[in-house]
Design an enzyme around this catalytic site. Sequence first.
Site, PDB file in Angstrom:
ATOM      1  CB  CYS A   1      -8.745   4.131   6.544  1.00  8.71           C
ATOM      2  SG  CYS A   1      -8.177   3.336   5.030  1.00  8.71           S
TER       3      CYS A   1
ATOM      4  CD  GLU B   1      -2.863  -1.081   2.409  1.00  7.63           C
ATOM      5  OE1 GLU B   1      -3.996  -0.646   2.163  1.00  7.63           O
ATOM      6  OE2 GLU B   1      -2.489  -1.429   3.531  1.00  7.63           O
TER       7      GLU B   1
HETATM    8 ZN   LIG Z   1      -7.727   4.840   3.406  1.00  9.52          ZN
END
Ligand SMILES: [Zn+2]
Length: 665
Positions: A422, A325
């Site tokens: 998130c 990520e």
């Molecule tokens: Zn996020």
Amino acid sequence: MTTNEIQHPARVVEAIHMGNISLVTAPLKQVRIDGGFWGRLMEVNRRVTLPIQYQQCKETGRIDAFKLERQSGGQPNEWCIPWDSDVGKWIEAAALSLATHPDAELEQCVDGVIDLIAKAQQPDGYLNTYFTVVAPAKRWTNLRDWHELYCAGHLTEGAVAYFEATGKRKFLDVMCRYVDYIGTVFGPRPGQKRGYCGHEEIELALVKLYRATNEPRYLDLAKYFIDERGQQPHYFDLEAQARGEDPGKFWAVTYQYNQSHLPVREQREATGHAVRAMYLYCGMADVAAATGDETLLAACRRLWINLVHKQMHITGGLGPTHANEGFTQDYDLPNEGAYLETCAAIGLVFWAQRMVNAELDGQYSDVLERALYNGTISGFALDGKSFFYGNPLAAQPGFDGKARFVAKNYHYRRSEWFGCACCPPNIARMIAQFPSFLYSTAANELAVHHYSQSQAQLAVAGQTISITQTTDYPWDEKIVLTIQPERAATWTLAVRIPGWCRGAKLQVNGEAVEPLIKKGYAILKREWLAGDRVTLVLPMPVEQIEAHPSARQDCGRVALQRGPVVYCLEAVDNGGNLNDILLPANPAFTIQRGKSGIFAGVPRISAKTHRRNVSEWKGELYRPQGSSRQMACNITAIPYFMWGNRAPGEMLVWIRAAEARRHLV
Ligand SMILES: [Zn+2]
């Protein structure tokens, strides 16, 4: 005196150096935005997004998790470690919205959630639903992977924002108690754990808590977490050994993943998980600003240069690969399948805001604006109901956002929620706090960083200055700033000239001025009188942007940009096979503004181009080159952030450039 310091005959304008004055962000409550580009986004956020995100948090069990009951049946999702952070971020988003747009119903809803959170606090101050209910024996045993302090950070940010919006202390007091407890567990004193979080966030939250309470111990704890990161012996090694694990078998392979491979002042390249990196750099900039630590600010500058010159997509997107990520290596800027998490671009916005306050320099505002109009709000559907996690710069039917083949009829699209959620509350809190991006102030200075229809009351030169922006930015090139001081006084107005703009024009009360442009800001020092008007014209021709030759995935391609907005092609306007389109060297771009629907007032770019005639292909996969003719076609490009809001299909940002565009040297 150098030539560009020579004063223009319009003597009202005086060039001065802003020097190294630290600026502070104008309070959110002091800037009012209704209407215009951001007014519309904020309204959708307020009316649609915040309620549905509350509903999502409720339905998935995130809010009821604070009841500390293992539920049977009523909890569709598996209890997850980061859940508390989603609720903290949603409260923060709601609080930031309440700061500018009071709403009794929303406030009551937040109060209810805060009551639950307060009851979940343990006698020692600890507050984490997962480690209280699901894994109590594992408290503080895996800081590397388990987001425990990260959750505390987001709850703290929520508490500070809610206190600042409403004046209510309940949540703030709860979080002070929790952080006071954290301060007994972690630190350099004997008997304390010399740990820090694998997912940075608490550092910047502690500085916010320090500013809200004036308690130096919160700043000290933030500084401790920053300074301790990456020191030897490495805490994550010791912690893994204590769990009976081999530290060499870290699943993410290297501590670059969580930016603990080196002490932060020795880090020179943005590495690892992109969101973690951005939050760390925010915390570093915060501690640098609060303590005056030049070494920390210097580290921020080095990381900034690496990031924006070698690792940032044209949309402000960060972190090209799903694997970590995050970051890979310099100039690796893939398009299809690029990860570019919404949260990472939001983190870049937050970091850039801190950097421009540390030193007034347009490079920070330029990057902030790039992320703001492109790689952040692309994560937000125009109706406010769905969200992107990843924001690739090219999309193909069948493939998901990670360029993995999923299914023939699949189209990459925004989701209403995520298991790891998130991004949705993060974009909600960024949109809600947009008004705070516009201005910073110092004793006798007012810096205008961004442009939006707005009205603000700011404390400058010992009085309240009212400043109104009249503009249709980012679609229109003209911005009028009207200044209403309480009394005539001399102070400095620093007006940002965006780095993308060539040929900006500035007038004061209708008279052309050519002030000193210092690091991207026009410095106007004069006696400001009631009704003074500063008019800024920022020409916005369509620009064809090319990438550095080392950015291999963009070689031979151009991206269209108008003002701060990056454009893309979508199949719904241009058919499929977007990679077959060839843009000639100097196309005559035309701008069309929509009359209604999602493109009302939005400039779309059209041009005559050419591509191969698909109907000439009779099913063969390959054939000798030269046997197909190019056919003329028109293309229509739309703002990148608006893609995926109509019929699903291909999307492309970097368009192939036709040959013979350049003279050989
Ligand atoms: Zn996020």
